[in-house]
Design an enzyme around this catalytic site. Sequence first.
Site, mmCIF file in Angstrom:
data_model
loop_
_atom_site.group_PDB
_atom_site.id
_atom_site.type_symbol
_atom_site.label_atom_id
_atom_site.label_comp_id
_atom_site.label_asym_id
_atom_site.label_seq_id
_atom_site.Cartn_x
_atom_site.Cartn_y
_atom_site.Cartn_z
ATOM 1 N N TYR A 71 -7.285 -7.279 0.169
ATOM 2 C CA TYR A 71 -6.067 -6.562 -0.185
ATOM 3 C C TYR A 71 -5.136 -7.447 -1.011
ATOM 4 C CZ TYR A 71 -1.518 -4.298 0.368
ATOM 5 O OH TYR A 71 -0.287 -3.731 0.132
ATOM 6 N N GLU B 44 0.724 -16.394 11.429
ATOM 7 C CA GLU B 44 -0.132 -16.628 10.268
ATOM 8 C C GLU B 44 -0.571 -15.316 9.632
ATOM 9 O OE1 GLU B 44 -2.231 -18.585 7.324
ATOM 10 O OE2 GLU B 44 -0.774 -19.420 8.724
ATOM 11 N N VAL C 295 -3.609 -4.923 10.384
ATOM 12 C CA VAL C 295 -4.075 -3.676 10.980
ATOM 13 C C VAL C 295 -5.023 -3.048 9.975
ATOM 14 C CG1 VAL C 295 -3.412 -1.383 11.814
ATOM 15 C CG2 VAL C 295 -1.943 -3.360 12.278
ATOM 16 N N GLY D 278 1.901 2.816 14.541
ATOM 17 C CA GLY D 278 2.655 1.985 15.461
ATOM 18 C C GLY D 278 1.916 0.744 15.928
ATOM 19 N N GLY E 120 0.963 -2.012 14.130
ATOM 20 C CA GLY E 120 1.608 -3.225 13.622
ATOM 21 C C GLY E 120 2.893 -3.526 14.378
ATOM 22 N N GLU F 146 5.205 -4.550 -1.022
ATOM 23 C CA GLU F 146 6.323 -3.685 -0.641
ATOM 24 C C GLU F 146 6.113 -2.965 0.688
ATOM 25 O OE1 GLU F 146 9.341 -3.548 -1.919
ATOM 26 O OE2 GLU F 146 8.815 -5.030 -3.439
ATOM 27 N N TYR G 136 8.688 -5.000 7.733
ATOM 28 C CA TYR G 136 9.409 -6.110 8.351
ATOM 29 C C TYR G 136 10.917 -5.876 8.382
ATOM 30 C CZ TYR G 136 5.014 -8.690 8.116
ATOM 31 O OH TYR G 136 3.727 -9.092 8.266
ATOM 32 N N LYS G 137 11.449 -5.180 7.398
ATOM 33 C CA LYS G 137 12.886 -4.917 7.361
ATOM 34 C C LYS G 137 13.338 -4.110 8.578
ATOM 35 C CE LYS G 137 13.812 -5.331 2.438
ATOM 36 N NZ LYS G 137 14.150 -4.621 1.186
ATOM 37 N N ARG G 138 12.443 -3.361 9.175
ATOM 38 C CA ARG G 138 12.796 -2.590 10.370
ATOM 39 C C ARG G 138 13.105 -3.501 11.555
ATOM 40 N NH1 ARG G 138 7.774 1.289 10.170
ATOM 41 N NH2 ARG G 138 7.439 0.168 12.108
#
Length: 151
Positions: free
Chosen positions: A27, A85, A89, A97, A99, A127, A133-135
């Site tokens: 990815y 590290e 998922v 849910g 992650g 993005e 992560y911003k959550r």
Amino acid sequence: MSSISIRPGTRADVPRAFELIQELAEYEKAAEQVTTTPQKMEEDGFGPNPVYGLLVADDAEKGVIGIALYYYRYSTWKGKRIYLEDLVVTESARARGVGQALLEATIQTARDTNCTGLMWQVLDWNEPAIGFYKRFDVRFDEGWLNCHVDF
């Protein structure tokens, strides 16, 4: 998510964890950079002196669908911390849910082991991960460059 449990990884989980790491590397367009092996991961994580911890998201029907691989580091400014590290998922299990459960379990591991915090990196072009992560009300560091010496 009722059929999914988060648990500590075992030696038997390493082959699947390695597959997920390879999936992440593909990815991130860096598959050729994966040079470790499942055998080395078993030795490093489950030998006499483990250097990393592993949490797995285990689906009752599909097996391991996600991992959080972490290790302890020491900050001269903050003290003992966990470095996450990889949080991976498998693509077919995202947005369920998994992650979030893995990250929350890693945060709890840091709290349970008296760490002062948790840190990790995310590629600036990823993005979907940045939004995820911003959550968690994370702080993104500006002005730091990654440095490596490879052997």
